[in-house]
Design a protein around this motif. Sequence first.
Motif, short mmCIF file in Angstrom:
data_model
loop_
_atom_site.label_atom_id
_atom_site.label_comp_id
_atom_site.label_asym_id
_atom_site.label_seq_id
_atom_site.Cartn_x
_atom_site.Cartn_y
_atom_site.Cartn_z
N LEU A 16 0.79 -1.23 0.00
CA LEU A 16 0.00 0.00 0.00
C LEU A 16 0.83 1.29 0.00
O LEU A 16 0.34 2.34 -0.41
N THR A 17 2.07 1.24 0.44
CA THR A 17 2.90 2.44 0.56
C THR A 17 2.96 3.26 -0.72
O THR A 17 2.70 4.47 -0.68
N PRO A 18 3.28 2.67 -1.87
CA PRO A 18 3.36 3.51 -3.08
C PRO A 18 2.03 4.17 -3.43
O PRO A 18 1.99 5.32 -3.87
N PHE A 19 0.93 3.46 -3.19
CA PHE A 19 -0.39 4.02 -3.49
C PHE A 19 -0.73 5.18 -2.55
O PHE A 19 -1.31 6.18 -2.96
N LEU A 21 1.43 7.19 -1.02
CA LEU A 21 2.28 8.33 -1.38
C LEU A 21 1.82 8.99 -2.68
O LEU A 21 1.82 10.21 -2.80
N LEU A 22 1.38 8.18 -3.63
CA LEU A 22 0.85 8.70 -4.88
C LEU A 22 -0.45 9.46 -4.64
O LEU A 22 -0.66 10.54 -5.18
N TRP A 23 -1.30 8.91 -3.77
CA TRP A 23 -2.56 9.57 -3.42
C TRP A 23 -2.28 10.92 -2.75
O TRP A 23 -2.94 11.91 -3.05
N GLU A 24 -1.29 10.94 -1.86
CA GLU A 24 -0.94 12.20 -1.20
C GLU A 24 -0.50 13.24 -2.23
O GLU A 24 -0.93 14.39 -2.19
N LYS A 25 0.36 12.84 -3.13
CA LYS A 25 0.89 13.76 -4.15
C LYS A 25 -0.23 14.27 -5.05
O LYS A 25 -0.27 15.45 -5.37
N ALA A 26 -1.14 13.38 -5.44
CA ALA A 26 -2.21 13.75 -6.36
C ALA A 26 -3.28 14.62 -5.71
O ALA A 26 -3.93 15.43 -6.39
N THR A 27 -3.49 14.49 -4.42
CA THR A 27 -4.59 15.21 -3.77
C THR A 27 -4.14 16.38 -2.91
O THR A 27 -4.97 17.03 -2.29
N THR A 28 -2.85 16.66 -2.86
CA THR A 28 -2.37 17.78 -2.06
C THR A 28 -2.79 19.09 -2.72
O THR A 28 -2.51 19.32 -3.89
N PRO A 29 -3.49 19.95 -1.96
CA PRO A 29 -3.97 21.21 -2.55
C PRO A 29 -2.84 22.22 -2.76
O PRO A 29 -1.77 22.10 -2.17
N LYS A 30 -3.12 23.19 -3.59
CA LYS A 30 -2.17 24.29 -3.80
C LYS A 30 -2.07 25.11 -2.52
O LYS A 30 -3.03 25.22 -1.77
N GLY A 31 -0.92 25.68 -2.28
CA GLY A 31 -0.72 26.48 -1.09
C GLY A 31 -1.26 27.89 -1.23
O GLY A 31 -1.46 28.39 -2.33
N TYR A 52 6.69 15.51 14.08
CA TYR A 52 7.19 14.14 14.15
C TYR A 52 6.16 13.28 13.44
O TYR A 52 4.96 13.34 13.76
N GLN A 53 6.61 12.50 12.46
CA GLN A 53 5.67 11.80 11.60
C GLN A 53 6.28 10.53 11.01
O GLN A 53 7.49 10.32 11.11
N PHE A 54 5.40 9.71 10.45
CA PHE A 54 5.79 8.57 9.63
C PHE A 54 5.38 8.92 8.21
O PHE A 54 4.32 9.51 8.00
N LYS A 55 6.16 8.57 7.25
CA LYS A 55 5.90 8.94 5.85
C LYS A 55 4.55 8.43 5.35
O LYS A 55 3.85 9.14 4.65
N THR A 56 4.15 7.21 5.72
CA THR A 56 2.93 6.62 5.17
C THR A 56 1.78 6.56 6.16
O THR A 56 0.77 5.92 5.89
N CYS A 57 1.88 7.22 7.28
CA CYS A 57 0.78 7.25 8.24
C CYS A 57 -0.34 8.12 7.66
O CYS A 57 -0.11 9.28 7.31
N PRO A 58 -1.57 7.59 7.55
CA PRO A 58 -2.66 8.37 6.97
C PRO A 58 -2.94 9.67 7.73
O PRO A 58 -3.28 10.69 7.12
N PHE A 59 -2.80 9.66 9.03
CA PHE A 59 -3.04 10.87 9.82
C PHE A 59 -1.93 11.90 9.60
O PHE A 59 -2.18 13.10 9.59
N CYS A 60 -0.71 11.42 9.41
CA CYS A 60 0.41 12.32 9.10
C CYS A 60 0.23 12.93 7.72
O CYS A 60 0.51 14.11 7.51
N ILE A 61 -0.25 12.13 6.78
CA ILE A 61 -0.52 12.62 5.43
C ILE A 61 -1.56 13.74 5.50
O ILE A 61 -1.42 14.78 4.85
#
Length: 128
Positions: A16-19, A21-31, A52-61
């Motif tokens: 699930l990790t690549p998906f 991270l891809l989802w995060e990149k695709a859905t991140t709004p403009k600043g 302090y975070q984990f790269k693939t934690c959904p709450f961190c995302i």
Amino acid sequence: MKSIFRIFFRTLRIVLTPFMLLWEKATTPKGIVRLPEAQQQIDQQCKNLALYQFKTCPFCIKVRREMNRLSLDVALLDAQKQPQHREALLQGGGRAKVPCLKITDDKGNSQWMYESSDIIHYLQKRFA
């Protein structure tokens, strides 16, 4: 039996990790676009914050997406892959739970904020 569950969830994370991270990149709004002086002042305030975070934690995302939407340059510390950050999180906040926002005031006192919804509310209240 315990090792079977561990292997299952480890494999699931790997798949699930690549998906995620891809989802995060695709859905991140403009600043938010601010005047350069205003953004510089916000960047200065962000120097007293660390996530302090984990790269693939959904709450961190979720928190990282909001930080991006607010155009915040907050230090991201990986408590999963870097043991010194995990240890700092345990020593300062008392728990190895992410996401955790470390807020340092001008006097050097630190406050540790857990829970993604609390962190997002704090960031919106302070920087929106």
